[in-house]
Design an enzyme around this catalytic site. Structure first.
Site, mmCIF file in Angstrom:
data_model
loop_
_atom_site.group_PDB
_atom_site.id
_atom_site.type_symbol
_atom_site.label_atom_id
_atom_site.label_comp_id
_atom_site.label_asym_id
_atom_site.label_seq_id
_atom_site.Cartn_x
_atom_site.Cartn_y
_atom_site.Cartn_z
ATOM 1 N N SER A 168 -3.895 11.034 -7.855
ATOM 2 C CA SER A 168 -3.588 12.097 -7.024
ATOM 3 C C SER A 168 -1.431 11.445 -6.707
ATOM 4 O O SER A 168 -1.213 11.055 -8.069
ATOM 5 C CB SER A 168 -3.514 12.741 -6.172
ATOM 6 O OG SER A 168 -3.009 13.478 -5.694
ATOM 7 N N ASP A 191 -6.407 11.305 -12.565
ATOM 8 C CA ASP A 191 -6.013 13.164 -11.813
ATOM 9 C C ASP A 191 -4.623 12.849 -11.692
ATOM 10 O O ASP A 191 -4.632 13.204 -9.931
ATOM 11 C CB ASP A 191 -7.007 13.899 -10.911
ATOM 12 C CG ASP A 191 -6.476 15.244 -11.531
ATOM 13 O OD1 ASP A 191 -6.228 15.423 -12.501
ATOM 14 O OD2 ASP A 191 -7.007 16.040 -10.791
ATOM 15 N N ASP A 215 5.178 6.931 -15.759
ATOM 16 C CA ASP A 215 4.871 7.794 -17.649
ATOM 17 C C ASP A 215 4.996 6.013 -18.285
ATOM 18 O O ASP A 215 4.324 5.209 -17.561
ATOM 19 C CB ASP A 215 6.527 7.955 -17.429
ATOM 20 C CG ASP A 215 7.518 6.746 -17.788
ATOM 21 O OD1 ASP A 215 7.960 6.314 -18.854
ATOM 22 O OD2 ASP A 215 7.891 6.205 -16.962
ATOM 23 N N HIS A 274 -10.895 17.575 -8.866
ATOM 24 C CA HIS A 274 -9.510 16.406 -8.671
ATOM 25 C C HIS A 274 -10.022 15.222 -8.408
ATOM 26 O O HIS A 274 -10.153 14.189 -8.607
ATOM 27 C CB HIS A 274 -8.684 16.984 -6.877
ATOM 28 C CG HIS A 274 -7.696 15.999 -7.383
ATOM 29 N ND1 HIS A 274 -6.310 15.435 -7.955
ATOM 30 C CD2 HIS A 274 -6.339 15.799 -6.167
ATOM 31 C CE1 HIS A 274 -5.690 15.250 -7.682
ATOM 32 N NE2 HIS A 274 -5.282 14.978 -6.848
#
Length: 556
Positions: free
Chosen positions: A189, A216, A232, A303
């Site tokens: 998360s 996730d 990224d 999640h």
């Protein structure tokens, strides 16, 4: 609900906070900047709330809280110390020397997310599985003092905590010759984006983080933002991402749909996971009777699946094989296979070298210029989650009888029988499909390992609509003429040809079919497919039975 969880989080924060002299940094004071939109924290640098940090996707933006307030703990665990936190303190050589850190071995960092702490059960299980798999250093990044509400404050805090973690890695590199390329951060998360900030800080100073696994990554405040703000591909030599809760935020989706890694895995499509949202009582039972944590598990089931998949991947004989495909629908319809598309493992054994060779990326940390690599796979609804994939191709006969009869509309159910076991009956078509002569229809289904396929049971059910005369059968009986069924297992690269004998199958009839080398060839047959896998082992069972050493990520 968040208020209830906050109270528990606050209690955990008090219970898990380390004394001041055992925290990760010393002597850091907040420096006041002349700019009202910037705040500085000594050696950790300055943090702006100007664009792009504030935008339409991030309407409310905070400064990170001061280091002396956040104070993350870096808890080391090894095979010689599996349960007691050995705290690593940046700048304190003695804290490293007193610990069991082995600088010659790789480091795996585990980072939790919002409203969590370093003593969560999923973290303890991941530490345990990692140490069973390999003799490595496992470090839990516990930022409980910064992970509480409001969410926007936690979002701001991870910017600073990511830099604090980078300082620890640079300290270990300078004092104990730990290569940053040998460090792997797996974050859940908000923890996934925190890992991105660590990698970004190292890259800007001439170092490269070895790997980031995003479990996730959080959606709110990160989806469709600039790479500077979110995880990224340039943040590490290899960035792999597991998406499990990528539904719209208004429907409860907490994770990103946007691909943000060198390779992005979307198990079961990445939006909803099998077994989630079905039983509150089951969730409470899994949390040992705790109603609060059971409800939290129920709400966050999708999640957290990314965490469960990654944890299981350490020691699973099943490889979590995924197939590159334009969409989940194309994957389910058997349009993608490893002959024309890449196949890679999801989880700890994901291999950056095989991804680089299949995409033409030049390392280190190059961002992709074309479409991202999006991978799909199926899982079970409970542990063990990993499934094997069977691509089933049903070839409709080209005999005179079949052509004269024409097509019929209906749906298919199939059961595969192997030497080890049988798969459960599985409906292949989610909706009614018109089956035409001389055509082939492919589907992908998941199952536990069946062994060599010895027979198939097929059930075809005719469907018509009173409002559509084209679906009516008045003078003839609905039937399906099957020439053959080709069953191809992706993991073992093995195929079985099941003969349908071209005889008609009536609606709702259960027909068992068997392999037959003398099955009649017709004018056109689909290719069974050539499957190539990212493994040095060859042979039909190479991927399914590959040993753990051949599956390890080699960095540096």
């Amino acid at each position: 609900m968040e208020n209830i969880i906050f109270n528990v989080w606050l209690k955990k924060k008090k219970n898990t906070s380390l004394p001041h002299h055992e925290r990760t940094t010393r002597g850091i004071r907040t420096a006041v900047s002349n700019k009202p939109t910037e705040r500085c924290y000594g050696t950790f640098g300055c943090y702006s709330v100007n664009r792009p940090w504030t935008s339409s996707n991030r309407p409310i933006n905070n400064f990170p809280e001061a280091p002396e307030i956040i104070q993350p703990a870096f808890c080391l665990y090894t095979r010689h110390n599996r349960s007691r936190c050995q705290n690593l303190v940046t700048g304190d050589v003695n804290s490293i020397q007193r610990s069991g850190l082995d600088s010659s071995r790789r480091l795996l960092f585990i980072v939790h997310g919002y409203l969590e702490h370093g003593n969560k059960k999923w973290i303890k299980r991941m530490v345990e599985e990692a140490l069973i798999y390999d003799n490595i250093n496992v470090v839990v990044v516990d930022w409980v003092s910064g992970s509480g509400p409001p969410y926007t404050q936690a979002v701001a805090n991870i910017r600073l905590i990511g830099v604090m973690l980078a300082h620890l890695l640079l300290f270990l590199h300078a004092q104990f010759q730990v290569p940053t390329e040998n460090c792997h951060i797996t974050g859940h998360s908000l923890g996934a984006h925190l890992a991105g900030y660590t990698g970004q800080y190292l890259r800007d100073r001439g170092h490269m983080l070895g790997r980031i696994t995003g479990m996730d990554p959080a959606d709110p405040y990160f989806e469709n933002t600039e790479p500077l703000i979110r995880l990224d591909p340039t943040d590490a030599l290899f960035v792999d991402v597991i998406h499990t809760d990528a539904g719209p935020i208004l429907s409860g989706g907490l994770g990103m749909m946007q691909p943000v890694g060198h390779i992005d895995f979307y198990p079961n499509g990445g939006v909803r996971q099998p077994g989630c949202g079905t039983s509150v009582l089951d969730s409470i039972e899994k949390e040992r009777g705790s109603v609060l944590y059971g409800l939290s598990r129920f709400i966050g089931c999708n999640h957290l699946r990314s965490v469960e998949f990654f944890t299981e991947s350490f020691n699973s004989a099943c490889p979590f094989l995924a197939v590159q495909c334009p969409s989940f629908e194309d994957f389910l319809e058997g349009r993608c296979h490893c002959g024309t598309n890449a196949c890679h493992r999801m989880g700890y054994s994901a291999d950056h070298q095989s991804v680089a060779s299949s995409t033409g990326l030049n390392w280190p940390g190059q961002q992709q210029t074309d479409d991202s690599i999006q991978m799909y796979l199926l899982t079970r609804d409970d542990q063990p989650f990993c499934l094997y994939h069977y691509r089933v191709t049903i070839v409709i006969s080209d005999t005179f009888e079949s052509i004269q009869h024409g097509g019929d509309r209906g749906w298919l159910s199939i059961q595969l029988h192997g030497h080890n076991r049988s798969s459960p009956p599985t409906r292949l078509t989610p909706e009614n499909v018109r089956f035409e002569p001389r055509r082939a229809y492919s589907y992908v289904l998941g199952s536990t390992w069946l062994g060599d396929i010895k027979s198939v049971t097929l059930v075809w059910t005719y469907s018509s609509s009173v409002f559509n005369p084209l679906t009516w059968r008045i003078l003839t009986v609905p039937a399906l003429h099957v020439n053959r069924i080709i069953v191809h297992n992706l993991e073992s690269n093995s195929s079985a040809v099941i003969c349908g004998e071209d005889t008609p199958i009536s609606s709702k009839e259960s027909r068992q079919m068997f392999p037959d080398s003398k099955c009649r060839h017709q004018s056109w047959l689909p290719a069974a497919g050539s499957f190539h896998f990212p493994t040095d082992e060859t042979g039909a069972n190479g991927l399914r039975k590959s040993g753990k050493r051949s599956r390890r990520l080699q960095l540096g």
